[in-house]
Every structure is written in structure tokens, then in C-alpha cells.
Design a protein around this motif. Sequence first.
Motif, short mmCIF file in Angstrom:
data_model
loop_
_atom_site.label_atom_id
_atom_site.label_comp_id
_atom_site.label_asym_id
_atom_site.label_seq_id
_atom_site.Cartn_x
_atom_site.Cartn_y
_atom_site.Cartn_z
N LEU A 73 3.75 6.46 2.67
CA LEU A 73 3.84 7.89 2.57
C LEU A 73 4.36 9.16 3.68
CD1 LEU A 73 2.41 8.72 -1.32
CD2 LEU A 73 5.08 7.79 -0.47
N SER A 114 1.27 -0.85 -0.13
CA SER A 114 -0.39 0.16 0.16
C SER A 114 0.84 1.12 -0.14
CB SER A 114 -1.17 0.03 1.57
OG SER A 114 -1.17 1.30 1.47
N LEU A 115 1.20 2.35 -1.26
CA LEU A 115 1.81 2.95 -1.29
C LEU A 115 0.95 3.85 -0.26
CD1 LEU A 115 3.65 4.86 -2.21
CD2 LEU A 115 2.47 5.05 -4.20
N ASP A 116 0.08 4.50 -0.11
CA ASP A 116 -0.85 4.77 0.49
C ASP A 116 -0.22 5.22 2.56
OD1 ASP A 116 -1.68 7.12 -1.43
OD2 ASP A 116 -3.54 6.07 -1.18
N ARG A 126 -2.09 14.73 -5.53
CA ARG A 126 -2.68 13.64 -4.01
C ARG A 126 -1.81 13.31 -3.11
NH1 ARG A 126 -4.57 9.27 -1.27
NH2 ARG A 126 -4.41 8.03 -3.40
N ARG A 127 -0.98 12.23 -3.88
CA ARG A 127 -0.05 11.13 -2.50
C ARG A 127 0.60 12.25 -2.26
NH1 ARG A 127 -1.22 6.15 -6.46
NH2 ARG A 127 -2.82 5.19 -4.67
N ASN A 142 -2.70 2.54 -8.31
CA ASN A 142 -2.46 2.23 -6.99
C ASN A 142 -0.98 2.83 -6.79
OD1 ASN A 142 -4.74 0.30 -7.01
ND2 ASN A 142 -4.84 -0.96 -8.38
N TYR A 143 -0.49 2.96 -7.60
CA TYR A 143 1.04 3.08 -7.67
C TYR A 143 1.68 5.00 -7.98
CZ TYR A 143 0.76 -1.37 -5.27
OH TYR A 143 0.52 -2.70 -5.03
N LEU A 173 2.64 8.75 -8.43
CA LEU A 173 2.35 9.64 -7.42
C LEU A 173 2.15 10.36 -8.11
CD1 LEU A 173 4.41 10.09 -4.56
CD2 LEU A 173 5.90 10.72 -6.39
N SER A 174 0.54 11.06 -7.52
CA SER A 174 -0.21 11.25 -7.38
C SER A 174 -0.20 13.30 -6.95
CB SER A 174 -1.40 11.54 -8.03
OG SER A 174 -1.28 10.98 -6.58
N LEU A 198 0.61 13.95 0.58
CA LEU A 198 1.23 13.08 1.95
C LEU A 198 2.84 13.45 2.49
CD1 LEU A 198 -0.63 9.72 0.98
CD2 LEU A 198 -1.96 11.74 2.83
#
Length: 317
Positions: free
Chosen positions: A220, A215-217, A256-257, A250-251, A253-254, A260
Motif C-alpha cells: 500500500l 502481503s497487502l500492508d 488503518r490500511r 488479511n486482505y 481495506l480497513s 498507509l
Amino acid sequence: MKHLLTVADLDRAAATELLDEAERFEQALLGREVKKLPTLRGRTVMTVFYENSTRTRVSFEVAGKWMSADVINVSASSSSVSKGESLRDTALTLHAAGADALIVRHPASGAAHQIARWMEQWAREEHRQAPSIINAGDGTHQHPTQALLDALTLRQRLGDIEGKRVVLVGDILHSRVARSNVVLLNTLGAEVVLVAPRTLLPVGVDAWPCRVATSLDAELPGADAVMMLRVQAERMNGGFFPSAREYSINYGLSERRLALLDDDAVVLHPGPMLRGMEIASAVADSPKAAVLQQVSNGVHMRMAVLFRLLVGQEETV
């Protein structure tokens, strides 16, 4: 040091010395209108690339030329390799032609190690000095100078690597960059976390000196650095993930991410970047991204490696 084949050959002191050497070269070139140092004058450096490359090949060439070495590029597609010449014969031919260092990129894991063994055997039989072999990437195995330049970039951005948490995201399975960074960053005292779908994690990864997550989220927040890895489609022969869109969701880097991450966190990518899939364009161009700094550091780091292998530790910049 005679060769640089894997970061596993470097302890913390040796790795730190190379990082320091790279920064000394950076300072030595600072403000010079003509970027030329006499440190490798009279030495011949040859690059032998059996795979396509921009950053690695160009930075080695620039590094050699900035140190006044004679640099010769050998492309497999336009050399005797295309006529069926073996790797051994190519390497021996280039050494006989006067190479002091061979910089090799090859799709087969272990190719650089094998060349080094051939060169050492030949040198013993001929009572001559073997050329230094530098591994510029061998299959899915190692890419030591990439890991060193990444570590240099992290040290410059974060102040130190000891105790920092670095998250590597993406195609771990096919990535020599991931393998090299896991070993080197662990040697330098960082906590390394790998994030990838299960299909892109290699067998035995649980034995690596790192933590593995999917899980990337979740990884971070609190990370000091995030390194996005290229999806290596040219090495894939099956469905490792359903689609590029699902991988990005899923993976990737947006923006939004990116939000974080802590304010002083840094984003790395070894390149070439697949914008919109692995990393959003806005993220790649954000102040947190150190992608171009990695490229600049690549030249200084490879200067340090060439200097250390061809001149040795008895001299300093």
C-alpha cells in the motif's frame, strides 16, 4: 473495430481513443436537461445476460438510450433459454429479429467469442452484415468495458496512467475484472501488482504482465491506486480461505490500511461491494474512493464503445 471481446485486441492507441471518446460524450451531455444524442438513432441494441447484473446491464441500457438507440433487454430466466434453447439459436434469433449489437454476459469463458464466430459465419452465408458483439463478462475470462471504465477513472483521478502503480487485491482466481485490468493497464504503461492469498491466485499468474504479492500492508505505501475485488462466492466450491473474518483481517481495506496510502491515492471497486469484508464502509465512502465515479464513467465508456462499433471512426461526437 467490429466486436469488443477482449482488451487484448486493443493497443495503446485504440484504448486511448476509446477513453478520449468517452470523455467527449461526457462533455456533450454536460448541462443538458434532456440527455439525448441522435448518434445511434435507428440502431437496435440488445442485451443478453445469462448472469445477474446491475451496473453493467443498466449502464449499457442507459448508454444506448442516451444515444437514441432502441434498447431491448433479454433475460435468460424469462426467455426461451429457460425452455432449453441453445446459445447459438438464441443469438441467431436475436440477430434475425434486427439486432445491430448484442451485448452478452455468460458464465462460460469464451461464450462471446463463440457467438461472434457464429454471427460472422451466418453473415457470410447469408451475404448480410453481422451484428457487433460486446463481451459484458464471460466466466472468469474477460470484462473489457469494465477495464476501460476503470482506466478512465484512474486517468481522471491521477492525470495519467503511464508509470502509475496500481494494486489489485482479492479474488484474482475467479476475477475477469482482474484479468482485463492487468492486460489493459499494462498496455497503458502502468505497473500492476496483484495481492491475494495463494489459494486465490490462478495457475500461471507468474507469466502475467504484473507482479504478484501476498502481503497487502507491504504494497500500500507508494501505491497510486488500489482496486478491491469482490470475493466471488458463487464461483467457489471449496475452502479458499478459513473464514470471512480472517480474509478481512488479511486482505480487507480497513481505515488503518487506508492511512498507509498517499493523500492523492485512489480506491476503486467494480462492485457489488461486500462492506465489512473486502472494504470498510468508512473507506468505501471516503474521498479517496471513486466507486460512484466508476459507475458514471461506465455509462460514458459504453457510449463510446457502442458508437465506435456501430458508427465507426469516420465520425466524431
